[in-house]
Design a protein around this motif. Structure first.
Motif, PDB file in Angstrom:
ATOM      1  N   THR A 157      42.024  -5.754 -39.126  1.00 53.34           N
ATOM      2  CA  THR A 157      40.951  -5.422 -38.190  1.00 53.34           C
ATOM      3  C   THR A 157      41.522  -5.238 -36.788  1.00 53.34           C
ATOM      4  OG1 THR A 157      39.422  -6.686 -39.542  1.00 53.34           O
ATOM      5  CG2 THR A 157      38.731  -6.232 -37.285  1.00 53.34           C
ATOM      6  N   ILE A 158      42.442  -6.133 -36.413  1.00 51.16           N
ATOM      7  CA  ILE A 158      43.069  -6.022 -35.091  1.00 51.16           C
ATOM      8  C   ILE A 158      43.822  -4.691 -35.009  1.00 51.16           C
ATOM      9  CG2 ILE A 158      44.849  -7.023 -33.592  1.00 51.16           C
ATOM     10  CD1 ILE A 158      43.883  -9.792 -34.556  1.00 51.16           C
ATOM     11  N   GLU A 159      44.538  -4.401 -36.090  1.00 53.37           N
ATOM     12  CA  GLU A 159      45.291  -3.145 -36.149  1.00 53.37           C
ATOM     13  C   GLU A 159      44.323  -1.940 -36.035  1.00 53.37           C
ATOM     14  OE1 GLU A 159      48.672  -2.999 -36.455  1.00 53.37           O
ATOM     15  OE2 GLU A 159      48.376  -0.825 -36.163  1.00 53.37           O
ATOM     16  N   ALA A 160      43.271  -1.966 -36.855  1.00 52.64           N
ATOM     17  CA  ALA A 160      42.330  -0.840 -36.862  1.00 52.64           C
ATOM     18  C   ALA A 160      41.656  -0.680 -35.497  1.00 52.64           C
ATOM     19  CB  ALA A 160      41.275  -1.040 -37.949  1.00 52.64           C
ATOM     20  N   ASN A 161      41.285  -1.792 -34.873  1.00 52.87           N
ATOM     21  CA  ASN A 161      40.534  -1.699 -33.621  1.00 52.87           C
ATOM     22  C   ASN A 161      41.427  -1.504 -32.401  1.00 52.87           C
ATOM     23  OD1 ASN A 161      38.431  -2.011 -35.305  1.00 52.87           O
ATOM     24  ND2 ASN A 161      37.584  -3.844 -34.352  1.00 52.87           N
ATOM     25  N   SER A 162      42.749  -1.586 -32.604  1.00 55.77           N
ATOM     26  CA  SER A 162      43.652  -1.394 -31.463  1.00 55.77           C
ATOM     27  C   SER A 162      43.550   0.049 -30.942  1.00 55.77           C
ATOM     28  CB  SER A 162      45.099  -1.750 -31.833  1.00 55.77           C
ATOM     29  OG  SER A 162      45.556  -0.874 -32.836  1.00 55.77           O
ATOM     30  N   ARG A 163      42.976   0.956 -31.754  1.00 56.44           N
ATOM     31  CA  ARG A 163      42.827   2.334 -31.275  1.00 56.44           C
ATOM     32  C   ARG A 163      41.898   2.422 -30.061  1.00 56.44           C
ATOM     33  NH1 ARG A 163      39.171   1.823 -35.485  1.00 56.44           N
ATOM     34  NH2 ARG A 163      37.316   3.169 -35.554  1.00 56.44           N
ATOM     35  N   PHE A 164      41.057   1.406 -29.885  1.00 58.95           N
ATOM     36  CA  PHE A 164      40.139   1.430 -28.747  1.00 58.95           C
ATOM     37  C   PHE A 164      40.740   0.780 -27.491  1.00 58.95           C
ATOM     38  CE2 PHE A 164      37.262   1.108 -32.518  1.00 58.95           C
ATOM     39  CZ  PHE A 164      36.711   2.373 -32.406  1.00 58.95           C
ATOM     40  N   PHE A 165      41.869   0.087 -27.649  1.00 63.47           N
ATOM     41  CA  PHE A 165      42.463  -0.654 -26.530  1.00 63.47           C
ATOM     42  C   PHE A 165      43.787   0.004 -26.118  1.00 63.47           C
ATOM     43  CE2 PHE A 165      39.574  -3.530 -28.548  1.00 63.47           C
ATOM     44  CZ  PHE A 165      39.122  -4.404 -27.557  1.00 63.47           C
ATOM     45  N   LYS A 166      44.294  -0.417 -24.946  1.00 59.09           N
ATOM     46  CA  LYS A 166      45.557   0.171 -24.481  1.00 59.09           C
ATOM     47  C   LYS A 166      46.710  -0.262 -25.372  1.00 59.09           C
ATOM     48  CE  LYS A 166      44.410   0.648 -19.592  1.00 59.09           C
ATOM     49  NZ  LYS A 166      43.665  -0.568 -19.175  1.00 59.09           N
ATOM     50  N   SER A 167      46.645  -1.497 -25.856  1.00 56.91           N
ATOM     51  CA  SER A 167      47.715  -1.967 -26.749  1.00 56.91           C
ATOM     52  C   SER A 167      47.118  -2.945 -27.756  1.00 56.91           C
ATOM     53  CB  SER A 167      48.802  -2.687 -25.949  1.00 56.91           C
ATOM     54  OG  SER A 167      48.272  -3.904 -25.461  1.00 56.91           O
ATOM     55  N   ARG A 168      47.864  -3.189 -28.819  1.00 56.93           N
ATOM     56  CA  ARG A 168      47.413  -4.104 -29.871  1.00 56.93           C
ATOM     57  C   ARG A 168      47.204  -5.514 -29.295  1.00 56.93           C
ATOM     58  NH1 ARG A 168      48.776  -7.186 -34.200  1.00 56.93           N
ATOM     59  NH2 ARG A 168      48.216  -6.396 -36.264  1.00 56.93           N
ATOM     60  N   GLU A 169      48.059  -5.873 -28.343  1.00 57.13           N
ATOM     61  CA  GLU A 169      48.004  -7.209 -27.745  1.00 57.13           C
ATOM     62  C   GLU A 169      46.688  -7.452 -27.011  1.00 57.13           C
ATOM     63  OE1 GLU A 169      50.809  -5.189 -27.657  1.00 57.13           O
ATOM     64  OE2 GLU A 169      51.401  -6.480 -29.351  1.00 57.13           O
ATOM     65  N   GLU A 170      46.047  -6.376 -26.585  1.00 62.82           N
ATOM     66  CA  GLU A 170      44.791  -6.536 -25.833  1.00 62.82           C
ATOM     67  C   GLU A 170      43.589  -6.803 -26.727  1.00 62.82           C
ATOM     68  OE1 GLU A 170      43.422  -3.679 -22.991  1.00 62.82           O
ATOM     69  OE2 GLU A 170      45.442  -3.516 -22.174  1.00 62.82           O
ATOM     70  N   VAL A 171      43.721  -6.562 -28.034  1.00 60.65           N
ATOM     71  CA  VAL A 171      42.569  -6.749 -28.929  1.00 60.65           C
ATOM     72  C   VAL A 171      42.317  -8.251 -29.082  1.00 60.65           C
ATOM     73  CG1 VAL A 171      41.573  -6.216 -31.199  1.00 60.65           C
ATOM     74  CG2 VAL A 171      43.356  -4.726 -30.245  1.00 60.65           C
ATOM     75  N   PRO A 172      41.082  -8.694 -28.811  1.00 62.64           N
ATOM     76  CA  PRO A 172      40.824 -10.128 -28.971  1.00 62.64           C
ATOM     77  C   PRO A 172      41.075 -10.566 -30.410  1.00 62.64           C
ATOM     78  CG  PRO A 172      39.008  -9.058 -27.832  1.00 62.64           C
ATOM     79  CD  PRO A 172      39.902  -7.966 -28.338  1.00 62.64           C
ATOM     80  N   GLY A 173      41.536 -11.793 -30.574  1.00 68.04           N
ATOM     81  CA  GLY A 173      41.812 -12.304 -31.915  1.00 68.04           C
ATOM     82  C   GLY A 173      40.590 -12.955 -32.551  1.00 68.04           C
ATOM     83  N   LYS A 174      39.564 -13.178 -31.746  1.00 67.99           N
ATOM     84  CA  LYS A 174      38.383 -13.874 -32.264  1.00 67.99           C
ATOM     85  C   LYS A 174      37.114 -13.119 -31.900  1.00 67.99           C
ATOM     86  CE  LYS A 174      40.136 -18.627 -31.868  1.00 67.99           C
ATOM     87  NZ  LYS A 174      40.094 -19.112 -33.242  1.00 67.99           N
ATOM     88  N   ALA A 175      36.086 -13.386 -32.688  1.00 73.32           N
ATOM     89  CA  ALA A 175      34.781 -12.774 -32.421  1.00 73.32           C
ATOM     90  C   ALA A 175      33.688 -13.723 -32.900  1.00 73.32           C
ATOM     91  CB  ALA A 175      34.672 -11.446 -33.165  1.00 73.32           C
ATOM     92  N   VAL A 176      32.477 -13.441 -32.461  1.00 74.32           N
ATOM     93  CA  VAL A 176      31.299 -14.093 -33.041  1.00 74.32           C
ATOM     94  C   VAL A 176      30.647 -13.057 -33.943  1.00 74.32           C
ATOM     95  CG1 VAL A 176      28.955 -14.880 -32.527  1.00 74.32           C
ATOM     96  CG2 VAL A 176      30.865 -15.739 -31.183  1.00 74.32           C
ATOM     97  N   THR A 177      30.313 -13.444 -35.142  1.00 74.38           N
ATOM     98  CA  THR A 177      29.677 -12.492 -36.067  1.00 74.38           C
ATOM     99  C   THR A 177      28.503 -13.139 -36.798  1.00 74.38           C
ATOM    100  OG1 THR A 177      30.029 -11.020 -37.970  1.00 74.38           O
ATOM    101  CG2 THR A 177      31.276 -13.067 -37.997  1.00 74.38           C
TER     102      THR A 177
END
Ligand code: F6R
Length: 242
Positions: free
Chosen positions: A161-181
């Motif tokens: 999910t982090i990998e897939a959603n990294s397309r929306f961020f400047k880098s993979r490192e910027e994708v939050p590791g946690k969420a509320v669902t």
């Protein structure tokens, strides 16, 4: 489960918008669960168009978003709060008081989850839940795992999910590791579920969710137990189905 196979992403979006519009024509004060991500963008664009053409009215609708990243401010360009306003809420007449997205600011996340679940129950549950699906079979951010949570909860996002959603961020490192669902119980409580899927990358998840077997390692497979689920999939997403 009803599977509607269509030719293109445009048709997925049109059919999804029609299912929302159809509900609103029957029930003006419907409670609708909403998803973010690339897949529902076309549906939101069509709903905005229908609103502008006076075909639908959102003034009495309540909405509950599936999820939100933890650790991003509400106004971060990639927060789901920003996404929803950009694609939908800023262009239609949904009452801001009836918009619900998990608050992921400074409050203790457990409190946010409990409060969200309560609001969902107080609203009388969802009339319709719109879902996308992750390439790993997640729904909301209920990631493949040995066990799943019924209610709204904090989740560690899966690497895919982090990998897939990294397309929306400047880098993979910027994708939050946690969420509320919302949990699978919150989702399964909806009277009707419409799941949208487009593109080749979703084909395996769609096949696995319709396999006749249920496993927490394909969270969407639990939807097979729900009595009113429609999958709207384009040719590519449906290509592994019998
Ligand atoms: C979004 C959500 C996710 C997405 C899924 C597919 O609110 O809950 O389950 O629906 O990750 O995302 P896209 O549509 O970007 O492929």
């Amino acid at each position: 489960m009803e599977i509607v196979k269509v030719d293109s992403y445009e048709e997925v979006s049109q059919k999804a918008a029609e299912s929302v519009a159809g509900l609103l024509h029957r029930k003006q004060d419907a409670v609708i669960g909403l998803a973010t991500g690339s897949t529902p963008e076309g549906m939101y664009a069509r709903l905005v168009r229908m609103y502008r053409e006076n075909e639908i009215d959102f003034s009495s609708v309540s909405t509950f978003n599936l999820d939100e990243y933890l650790g991003l401010s509400r106004d971060h360009p990639q927060s789901y709060h920003t996404y929803m306003h950009r694609h939908f809420f800023d262009h239609v007449n949904v009452d801001p008081e009836r918009i619900n997205i998990p608050r992921c600011g400074d409050e203790p996340p457990e409190l946010v989850c409990r409060d969200y679940e309560k609001k969902l129950k107080d609203a009388g549950g969802l009339d319709l839940q719109i879902l996308g699906i992750g390439t790993n079979g997640h729904v909301g951010f209920n990631e493949p795992a040995a066990y799943l949570y019924t209610d709204t909860h904090v989740v560690d996002l899966a690497e895919e999910t982090i990998e897939a959603n990294s397309r929306f961020f400047k880098s993979r490192e910027e994708v939050p590791g946690k969420a509320v669902t919302m949990g699978v119980g919150s989702i399964m409580g909806a009277a009707r579920i419409v799941l949208l899927a487009s593109g080749r990358s979703k084909a395996k998840a769609i096949r696995d969710m319709c396999s006749g077997k249920i496993t927490t390692f394909v969270p969407a497979s639990l939807l097979q137990l729900h009595k009113d689920v429609t999958i709207i999939a384009d040719r590519e997403a449906a290509r592994l189905l019998p």
